[in-house]
Write an enzyme that holds these catalytic residues in place. Structure first.
Site, PDB file in Angstrom:
ATOM      1  N   CYS A  52       0.808  -1.223   0.000  1.00  0.00           N
ATOM      2  CA  CYS A  52       0.000   0.000   0.000  1.00  0.00           C
ATOM      3  C   CYS A  52       0.838   1.268   0.000  1.00  0.00           C
ATOM      4  CB  CYS A  52      -0.960   0.016   1.188  1.00  0.00           C
ATOM      5  SG  CYS A  52      -0.120  -0.188   2.752  1.00  0.00           S
ATOM      6  N   ASP A  54       2.623   2.545   2.393  1.00  0.00           N
ATOM      7  CA  ASP A  54       2.792   3.208   3.676  1.00  0.00           C
ATOM      8  C   ASP A  54       4.196   2.952   4.211  1.00  0.00           C
ATOM      9  OD1 ASP A  54       0.258   4.001   3.398  1.00  0.00           O
ATOM     10  OD2 ASP A  54      -0.588   2.760   4.962  1.00  0.00           O
ATOM     11  N   CYS A  77      -2.298   5.325   6.307  1.00  0.00           N
ATOM     12  CA  CYS A  77      -3.731   5.401   6.554  1.00  0.00           C
ATOM     13  C   CYS A  77      -3.991   5.559   8.052  1.00  0.00           C
ATOM     14  CB  CYS A  77      -4.384   4.120   6.048  1.00  0.00           C
ATOM     15  SG  CYS A  77      -3.941   2.689   7.043  1.00  0.00           S
ATOM     16  N   CYS A 121      -2.127  -3.212   8.882  1.00  0.00           N
ATOM     17  CA  CYS A 121      -1.460  -1.940   9.184  1.00  0.00           C
ATOM     18  C   CYS A 121      -0.664  -2.042  10.483  1.00  0.00           C
ATOM     19  CB  CYS A 121      -2.470  -0.811   9.320  1.00  0.00           C
ATOM     20  SG  CYS A 121      -3.605  -0.660   7.936  1.00  0.00           S
TER      21      CYS A 121
END
Ligand code: FES
Length: 138
Positions: A52, A54, A77, A121
């Protein structure tokens, strides 16, 4: 911990589909945000999630085998920011061995759960902490 929320009153019992108050709190007011200079930090890691895009940077200052200070910067996020923040809260003051024992389930549990599609995450913070501890031990 799983992502099921069981309501003893017989209410909704299923995956968490929303951000809890704790997630929103840590996303809007993240703890231990910042950087450490090279001469302050004993350990450092930069971890990215290629899935993603990140990224998390994490610094630790260690005294007597204990994490005396911890700082992070994350690009990502709400799940990434809130779990990074909670991870630093859980790790601060712990010995290096205790810090290595922190799991993503610990982080997610401390936040009261996060949506299932955001569970990955929390891995960013746990991976960064383990890499920072390894770099402090080098
Ligand atoms: Fe990338 Fe949350 S969606 S870490």
């Amino acid at each position: 911990m799983d992502s099921e929320r069981n309501d003893e009153d017989g209410g909704y019992s299923g995956p968490i589909l929303y951000y809890t108050d704790a997630v929103i709190d840590h996303f809007t007011n993240p703890r231990n945000v910042g950087e450490m200079a090279d001469d302050e930090a004993d350990g450092y890691a930069c971890i990215g999630d290629p899935g993603c895009g990140d990224e998390m940077k994490l610094w630790i200052a260690v005294r007597d085998e204990r994490i005396e200070r911890i700082a992070f910067k994350s690009y990502g996020c709400p799940g990434a920011i809130s779990t990074s923040s909670m991870l630093t809260v859980l790790a601060e003051g712990r010995t290096l061995d205790e810090a290595l024992a922190i799991t993503d389930d610990d982080v997610v549990g401390a936040l009261g759960g996060i949506p299932e599609n955001k569970q990955h995450c929390s891995l960013l913070g746990v991976k960064a902490l383990r890499a920072a501890v390894a770099s402090a031990r080098r």
